[in-house]
Structure formats: structure tokens, C-alpha cells
Design a protein around this motif. Sequence first.
Motif, PDB file in Angstrom:
ATOM      1  N   VAL A 151      43.467  37.424  54.974  1.00  7.51           N
ATOM      2  CA  VAL A 151      43.584  38.824  54.561  1.00  7.51           C
ATOM      3  C   VAL A 151      44.920  39.106  53.879  1.00  7.51           C
ATOM      4  CG1 VAL A 151      44.522  39.645  56.776  1.00  7.51           C
ATOM      5  CG2 VAL A 151      43.182  41.202  55.320  1.00  7.51           C
ATOM      6  N   ARG A 152      45.965  38.357  54.232  1.00  7.04           N
ATOM      7  CA  ARG A 152      47.266  38.579  53.596  1.00  7.04           C
ATOM      8  C   ARG A 152      47.243  38.167  52.122  1.00  7.04           C
ATOM      9  NH1 ARG A 152      50.466  35.454  58.288  1.00  7.04           N
ATOM     10  NH2 ARG A 152      48.567  34.227  57.986  1.00  7.04           N
ATOM     11  N   ASP A 153      46.536  37.080  51.821  1.00  7.68           N
ATOM     12  CA  ASP A 153      46.402  36.668  50.425  1.00  7.68           C
ATOM     13  C   ASP A 153      45.566  37.687  49.647  1.00  7.68           C
ATOM     14  OD1 ASP A 153      47.855  34.316  50.860  1.00  7.68           O
ATOM     15  OD2 ASP A 153      46.056  33.243  51.521  1.00  7.68           O
ATOM     16  N   TRP A 154      44.566  38.230  50.321  1.00  9.05           N
ATOM     17  CA  TRP A 154      43.740  39.265  49.694  1.00  9.05           C
ATOM     18  C   TRP A 154      44.579  40.497  49.351  1.00  9.05           C
ATOM     19  CZ3 TRP A 154      39.228  39.922  47.403  1.00  9.05           C
ATOM     20  CH2 TRP A 154      38.663  41.193  47.312  1.00  9.05           C
ATOM     21  N   ALA A 155      45.399  40.923  50.282  1.00 10.41           N
ATOM     22  CA  ALA A 155      46.235  42.106  50.060  1.00 10.41           C
ATOM     23  C   ALA A 155      47.196  41.887  48.889  1.00 10.41           C
ATOM     24  CB  ALA A 155      47.011  42.444  51.325  1.00 10.41           C
ATOM     25  N   VAL A 168      46.428  46.242  41.236  1.00  9.67           N
ATOM     26  CA  VAL A 168      46.805  47.661  41.175  1.00  9.67           C
ATOM     27  C   VAL A 168      48.037  47.842  40.293  1.00  9.67           C
ATOM     28  CG1 VAL A 168      47.699  49.611  42.515  1.00  9.67           C
ATOM     29  CG2 VAL A 168      45.749  48.284  43.376  1.00  9.67           C
ATOM     30  N   GLU A 169      49.031  47.016  40.499  1.00  9.67           N
ATOM     31  CA  GLU A 169      50.270  47.154  39.719  1.00  9.67           C
ATOM     32  C   GLU A 169      50.025  46.881  38.235  1.00  9.67           C
ATOM     33  OE1 GLU A 169      53.531  46.030  43.206  1.00  9.67           O
ATOM     34  OE2 GLU A 169      52.826  44.471  41.818  1.00  9.67           O
ATOM     35  N   THR A 170      49.174  45.904  37.942  1.00  8.69           N
ATOM     36  CA  THR A 170      48.837  45.615  36.538  1.00  8.69           C
ATOM     37  C   THR A 170      48.175  46.823  35.883  1.00  8.69           C
ATOM     38  OG1 THR A 170      48.570  43.260  36.967  1.00  8.69           O
ATOM     39  CG2 THR A 170      47.494  44.125  35.004  1.00  8.69           C
ATOM     40  N   LEU A 171      47.252  47.448  36.584  1.00 12.03           N
ATOM     41  CA  LEU A 171      46.529  48.587  36.030  1.00 12.03           C
ATOM     42  C   LEU A 171      47.397  49.839  35.968  1.00 12.03           C
ATOM     43  CD1 LEU A 171      43.157  47.900  37.853  1.00 12.03           C
ATOM     44  CD2 LEU A 171      43.547  47.725  35.392  1.00 12.03           C
ATOM     45  N   GLU A 172      48.281  49.994  36.940  1.00 11.29           N
ATOM     46  CA  GLU A 172      49.165  51.169  36.921  1.00 11.29           C
ATOM     47  C   GLU A 172      50.136  51.123  35.751  1.00 11.29           C
ATOM     48  OE1 GLU A 172      49.377  52.766  41.530  1.00 11.29           O
ATOM     49  OE2 GLU A 172      50.883  51.307  40.851  1.00 11.29           O
ATOM     50  N   ARG A 173      50.472  49.928  35.298  1.00 18.37           N
ATOM     51  CA  ARG A 173      51.374  49.825  34.148  1.00 18.37           C
ATOM     52  C   ARG A 173      50.740  50.370  32.866  1.00 18.37           C
ATOM     53  NH1 ARG A 173      53.187  44.981  36.797  1.00 18.37           N
ATOM     54  NH2 ARG A 173      51.670  43.662  35.691  1.00 18.37           N
ATOM     55  N   THR A 174      49.423  50.534  32.861  1.00 20.83           N
ATOM     56  CA  THR A 174      48.752  51.127  31.698  1.00 20.83           C
ATOM     57  C   THR A 174      48.832  52.642  31.722  1.00 20.83           C
ATOM     58  OG1 THR A 174      46.581  51.340  32.770  1.00 20.83           O
ATOM     59  CG2 THR A 174      47.116  49.201  31.767  1.00 20.83           C
ATOM     60  N   GLY A 175      49.383  53.203  32.814  1.00 18.13           N
ATOM     61  CA  GLY A 175      49.466  54.658  32.949  1.00 18.13           C
ATOM     62  C   GLY A 175      48.257  55.269  33.625  1.00 18.13           C
ATOM     63  N   SER A 176      47.345  54.454  34.103  1.00 20.26           N
ATOM     64  CA  SER A 176      46.134  54.954  34.748  1.00 20.26           C
ATOM     65  C   SER A 176      46.373  55.235  36.225  1.00 20.26           C
ATOM     66  CB  SER A 176      45.005  53.925  34.615  1.00 20.26           C
ATOM     67  OG  SER A 176      44.744  53.621  33.268  1.00 20.26           O
ATOM     68  N   ASN A 177      45.614  56.188  36.754  1.00 18.16           N
ATOM     69  CA  ASN A 177      45.557  56.384  38.197  1.00 18.16           C
ATOM     70  C   ASN A 177      44.548  55.392  38.769  1.00 18.16           C
ATOM     71  OD1 ASN A 177      47.307  58.726  38.446  1.00 18.16           O
ATOM     72  ND2 ASN A 177      45.694  59.835  37.345  1.00 18.16           N
ATOM     73  N   ALA A 183      44.531  46.418  55.549  1.00 19.13           N
ATOM     74  CA  ALA A 183      45.412  45.769  54.575  1.00 19.13           C
ATOM     75  C   ALA A 183      45.361  46.493  53.235  1.00 19.13           C
ATOM     76  CB  ALA A 183      45.002  44.310  54.408  1.00 19.13           C
ATOM     77  N   GLU A 184      44.173  46.953  52.842  1.00 16.31           N
ATOM     78  CA  GLU A 184      44.033  47.658  51.570  1.00 16.31           C
ATOM     79  C   GLU A 184      44.721  49.018  51.604  1.00 16.31           C
ATOM     80  OE1 GLU A 184      39.787  45.602  50.213  1.00 16.31           O
ATOM     81  OE2 GLU A 184      39.796  47.601  51.123  1.00 16.31           O
ATOM     82  N   ARG A 185      44.630  49.704  52.737  1.00 16.50           N
ATOM     83  CA  ARG A 185      45.341  50.985  52.881  1.00 16.50           C
ATOM     84  C   ARG A 185      46.845  50.791  52.732  1.00 16.50           C
ATOM     85  NH1 ARG A 185      41.647  51.782  57.201  1.00 16.50           N
ATOM     86  NH2 ARG A 185      40.132  53.460  56.767  1.00 16.50           N
ATOM     87  N   LYS A 186      47.334  49.711  53.294  1.00 17.09           N
ATOM     88  CA  LYS A 186      48.770  49.426  53.198  1.00 17.09           C
ATOM     89  C   LYS A 186      49.183  49.223  51.745  1.00 17.09           C
ATOM     90  CE  LYS A 186      52.382  46.396  55.046  1.00 17.09           C
ATOM     91  NZ  LYS A 186      52.669  45.172  55.837  1.00 17.09           N
ATOM     92  N   VAL A 187      48.334  48.540  50.971  1.00 19.26           N
ATOM     93  CA  VAL A 187      48.623  48.353  49.547  1.00 19.26           C
ATOM     94  C   VAL A 187      48.667  49.704  48.844  1.00 19.26           C
ATOM     95  CG1 VAL A 187      47.710  47.442  47.374  1.00 19.26           C
ATOM     96  CG2 VAL A 187      47.666  46.021  49.433  1.00 19.26           C
ATOM     97  N   ALA A 188      47.725  50.583  49.181  1.00 16.64           N
ATOM     98  CA  ALA A 188      47.699  51.913  48.561  1.00 16.64           C
ATOM     99  C   ALA A 188      48.986  52.676  48.858  1.00 16.64           C
ATOM    100  CB  ALA A 188      46.486  52.692  49.053  1.00 16.64           C
ATOM    101  N   LEU A 189      49.508  52.531  50.077  1.00 17.24           N
ATOM    102  CA  LEU A 189      50.755  53.203  50.447  1.00 17.24           C
ATOM    103  C   LEU A 189      51.949  52.618  49.707  1.00 17.24           C
ATOM    104  CD1 LEU A 189      50.216  53.567  54.312  1.00 17.24           C
ATOM    105  CD2 LEU A 189      50.195  55.402  52.611  1.00 17.24           C
ATOM    106  N   GLU A 190      51.895  51.328  49.445  1.00 18.69           N
ATOM    107  CA  GLU A 190      53.012  50.660  48.772  1.00 18.69           C
ATOM    108  C   GLU A 190      53.000  50.873  47.262  1.00 18.69           C
ATOM    109  OE1 GLU A 190      52.417  46.662  49.978  1.00 18.69           O
ATOM    110  OE2 GLU A 190      53.316  46.916  51.973  1.00 18.69           O
ATOM    111  N   THR A 191      51.869  51.334  46.744  1.00 18.30           N
ATOM    112  CA  THR A 191      51.749  51.600  45.307  1.00 18.30           C
ATOM    113  C   THR A 191      51.424  53.081  45.133  1.00 18.30           C
ATOM    114  OG1 THR A 191      49.393  51.052  45.317  1.00 18.30           O
ATOM    115  CG2 THR A 191      50.936  49.242  44.889  1.00 18.30           C
ATOM    116  N   HIS A 192      50.957  53.444  43.952  1.00 14.53           N
ATOM    117  CA  HIS A 192      50.557  54.826  43.717  1.00 14.53           C
ATOM    118  C   HIS A 192      49.042  54.989  43.762  1.00 14.53           C
ATOM    119  CE1 HIS A 192      54.616  54.607  41.837  1.00 14.53           C
ATOM    120  NE2 HIS A 192      54.735  55.808  42.403  1.00 14.53           N
TER     121      HIS A 192
END
Length: 674
Positions: free
Chosen positions: A528-532, A539-548, A594-603
Amino acid sequence: MSTAATSGSFRPDIEGLRALAVSGVIAFHFGMTSLPGGFVGVDIFFVISGFLITRHLQQEVARSGTVDLWRFYARRARRLLPASLFVILVTLLFGYFILAPSEQQFYSKGSLFASAYMINLWLIRWTVDYFAADASNNPFIHFWSLSVEEQFYLVWPALLLVCARLRPGKGGPFLLLALVAAISFALCWYMTAVSQPWAFYFSPLRAWEFAFGGLASMALPQQWARRFRYSPALGWLGLLLIATAYLTVTEEIPFPGSIALVPVLGTVMVLLSGAHEGAAGPKSILALRPFQEIGKLSYSLYLWHWPVIVYAGIVEPELTVVDRLLCLAVTLALSLFSYHFIENPIRHNGWLAARTGRSLGLAALLTGAGTTLAYGSAALAGYSFDGEQRLIQQSAERKSAAREFDSACVLEREAVQPKACAFGAAKPRKTVVLLGDSHADHWSTPLKRIAENNGWRLVTYLKSSCPAADVPTWNSVLMRNYSECDAWKRRAFGEIAALKPDVVILSQYSSSYVRNDINSVSSHQMDVRDWAKGIKRSVETLERTGSNVVLLRDVPVHKSYLDKCVARALWQKRSPSDCDTPRSEAVEETIPAAERKVALETHASYVDVVDLFCNRTRCPAVIDGKLTFRDRHHIATPYAESLAPRLERAIFGESRVGAFQDRTKSNDDPVKLQ
């Protein structure tokens, strides 16, 4: 599964090998996980059949200079057809009470092809994976190997007859068979990587296994084995190879391919060892009475064991060890009955054996009866459809919005060039992208409606078995690392960046890629850690495009295929609620955490959809009169369509908290489908 030994050439060690082969197959199908490779027992049967048939035909050529094809086919008919038709008949009869009408109709077609010994071709037509979970519902799938054998029996004697008439010399048949073996093996090896169902079911690609057995039966190898001092040791080595295959080959290894050489060569070694005149070697064990008794029943055991365990698993999905032992006892009883009252009496019937035409007439009669019964069973099932049964079938078969627009909107495994499918307004106020695998696809239906209602545009980037998370994956169909997924994802990210959408929604069948307690599907599932980490990279790649970016939690995974389970329940006058899965057994919590944690760490936003499908205790099979899932974990399209308002509030509304709460029925009362 069959025998071609004549009265003067019986070898007890071959009967013992049959026992070893059928025991492995039954152990595998009955869920004996300590023998994960038991299914290679079929390959042992193929080698034995090639050995015996070739030996018998070569003896006939040596005596008479030719092969009496019709007499050969007559013996095969008396030996194989009566028992197989009886099993087909009984299986169809019990299927009427156990299976839903839609299943009866479909599997009756399978029985028709089984009666004509062509079911292997039917399975190729439907691209059926022998190891897929849904294959366990098909009570006739095991007839594929009998079809392959019969097709071998049809062709090989004719080739030997041609060879005998051409008189190429003593080495001619050996060279012919060696050429067949080489070509067939090379093609099988190649096709295992390209299209595994063809390699698995197509008789020309399995011919090399029969050919190996045939080569071992010929004079030169037999003379060498009789003189070879270490033939007994060779036999023990062969048994070791068979045991190794039983213990180490798994469903996740590409099969047959080169790995099938292990049990095939092992069987050849045991067969050669048996030619040695001494009493040492495996034949000293294989000749023991338990092996002999099981060996002589091997054909009947093979015919009966599969429908017994299939129907038992449908009636009682969670079979205990005691249940499986009871199934074994039923299999043995049925096998003894058919062996003593059908198989042997017809096989040794003097009136039938006296004239070839009588046996061939019996073959035509039995084949015609089998196909007629199968056709009649399918027709009867068609008359059994009522409104509810049709609704279940239509709900399961209705395509998602993306697939209905264009089946290529969800790319197949080998494709790497993204296909963007657009829905909604041509000049939108907002552009929404849906990215992921088939679990993203089932959301295309409500998202399309949301886009159309709001004057938005929905663009989908979907690929089968390919997650949106930036992680390497293993494909269980290709049986290798899924490099096409990685290539597709890189290109899809590039196209999305150029598109600059307002929102990107990520959805995927998370529990199939990550190790968890709810849905263990493969040894290749990642931590699960590799998945996260992979989710975060995407998420970070897509956020760099300015998308939510919106992360959708994965849906529950049911214990049974809901379309089949609900249809069976209705057919048997039971409540569809019998198909509900306890929430604790359908919903996985580690991956979402794990996915919720990623959401908290990103936008990114995290949207939990589980309460669309489950109440506090259960995940119902039917909600508001609609089938929730078309299988175990893909949302049925009519139900997905009904989720549009709640999904819109959850993803695009100001407040997502509690958006899905208390929306599912408790399902304590009888459910009426709508």
C-alpha cells in the motif's frame, strides 16, 4: 483420460500415471492450494494418450501394413461417448434447478459443443480464460481437454496411414512426429505470450504433448530404454519433475508455454522407464492397487468431478473441508456407477464390437442425441425468462456511456495510444477529465449526464486494467509486466496537460493492485505504501497543469457475481437479499486511508462513494429496485445512471460531507426489481 492399451500390452505403471494425473486435476479444482499446479495433470494425460495411441497404431501397421481408420474410430466411440453423454445429460438436468435461465441458455450451448467434441473452439471464440474466476461457473469447461484428445485421434491415425502407404522407411513415422512436435511446440510457446487462450485450447498448439508421448512409444526410444542401465533412475527423475510441476506451477505463470515441458518431459521419462525389464523404478509404486483402482476410474473421475464441485460451489459458496470431502465422495460414487453400468458394458459389448458400422452408428446416435438435448435445454431456458430475469440480464449487459459511444473508448490491453472520448457541450463552461481503468469507465455514465445537464464537457481517458496511479503493474491476462499501461499513461498525461481541464477525476480498481484482506487476486499485488507514492506522483503531475484533482474511492467488492446470484435467487424463489455481502467483507479500509493521506498532502479532493452501495452492515445486491453491480465490482449501468445527482453533489457541490449518507436501503424487506 482415455485408454488405448490392448489386452496383451497392459502396463500397470501407465494406469498408475493416470491415477497421478487425475488426482492432481481433482486436487486443483477442489481447492487444494498445496498443489497449485495440479491442473498439469491434463498434460500428463495428453502424453499418455499420445504414447498409447501411437504404440497401438504402429503395432497395427507392423501387422497389416495399414491402419483401419473406421475400426479405430469405432473403438474410440465405444470407449468415450457413452459416459460423456451421460454426464452431459445429468449436468444439464441438475443445471435446470441450480442455474438461472440465462446461465442455462449459455452453458447449454457449451454442452452442445462438448457433445460434438468441439468445446475447445467454442471457448476460444469467447476468449475464455481457464483460470478466470468466472470460469468456475461453467460446468462443461473441463470437456475442452476431451475435445483436444478427440481432434488428435481424428488426425493422427490418418497421418500414420498416409505415412504407411508412402513407405518412407522405419524412421519415417519418427521424423514425421518429431516435425509435428517441433512446429507445434514453437507455435505454442509463441502464442502463450500473444494469445494465451489459443495456446491453451487449440489442439494443433497442444499436439506437441501428444507427439512427445508418441515419440516415446516408438521402437528406437523403447529399445534404448530397455537397455539403458539407469532407466529406473530416469523414471524417478520424471516423477520428481511431475511433483515439481504440481508444487510450483501456478495460475499466474504463462501456461502452457515452455513451462509445460516440465510435466511433459517428466511423463515421458516415467513412460520410458517402464520399458525396462527390471522391477525397480516408479513402476514399483505406480503398480500398487490404490493407483490401479484410481487409474481405471480416471476417465469417469475426470468427467464427474468438475460439475460436482461447480454446482456445490454455487449452492454453498463457502465450501468447508468437510463439504469438499463430501463432494469427493459424490464424485467417486458417480464414477463407480458410470464405469460399471455405462462405460464398461458398452465398451466391451460384443454385438457392437462385432461390426464397425454398429459402433459408428452408436457414435452418430449419441452425438446427435447430445446436440439435440443441448439445443432443447437452451430452448427451454429461453421459455423460462420472465420480466425480472430479462431485467437482470439487460442490467448486466448494458454498456457504460463510454463503451456505448465507442467500444474503443476503453482501450484494450495491447493499445498504447490514448483515445480521448468527449461528451457534452461543444463550447463548454467547464471541462472534466475522467482517467483510469474499467472502474473509471463505470463512472462515465453518471458523469456524462452531469456534464450534459450543466453544459460541461466530459473527456475520458480509459484503459483496461490500467490504474491512474503512477505505478508499474502486472497484467494477469498477458501474464507479464504491463508495459503498455505505462506507455499509455505517459501519453495520456501529456494530452491532459495540453487540454488544461478544470477538473481531473481519478478512479481505479485499487484493491486489485494492492495487497489487502478483502480482495486477494494475485501474488503480484503491491504494498500500500508503493501505491500511495504512485497516487501522489499522478496527482502532482496533473496538478501542475492547473487542474483540480479528485480522487474517487474505489467501490465495494462483492463475494459473488451479483447478476448470476440475483438471477438464481429469483429463479429459485428466494430473496435477492441472499446475495448481499456484509460490509466488513466487501469494503477495504487500508487503501482508502493511504489515499486520503495523499489528498491531505496535496491539493486533491477525496470523495468516498461507498455509502452509495452499502448501509452500516451490508452492501445490498439490489437498491431501489436496481441491480447494483453487473458482476462483483463493476457498477450496473442503470444503477450508475441513477447516481448522477448524488455524485454531482459529492464531487462538485460546496459540501461533500455526508452527501451519500443514508441513501441505501437496509434491504431487510423483500426487494422488487424495477
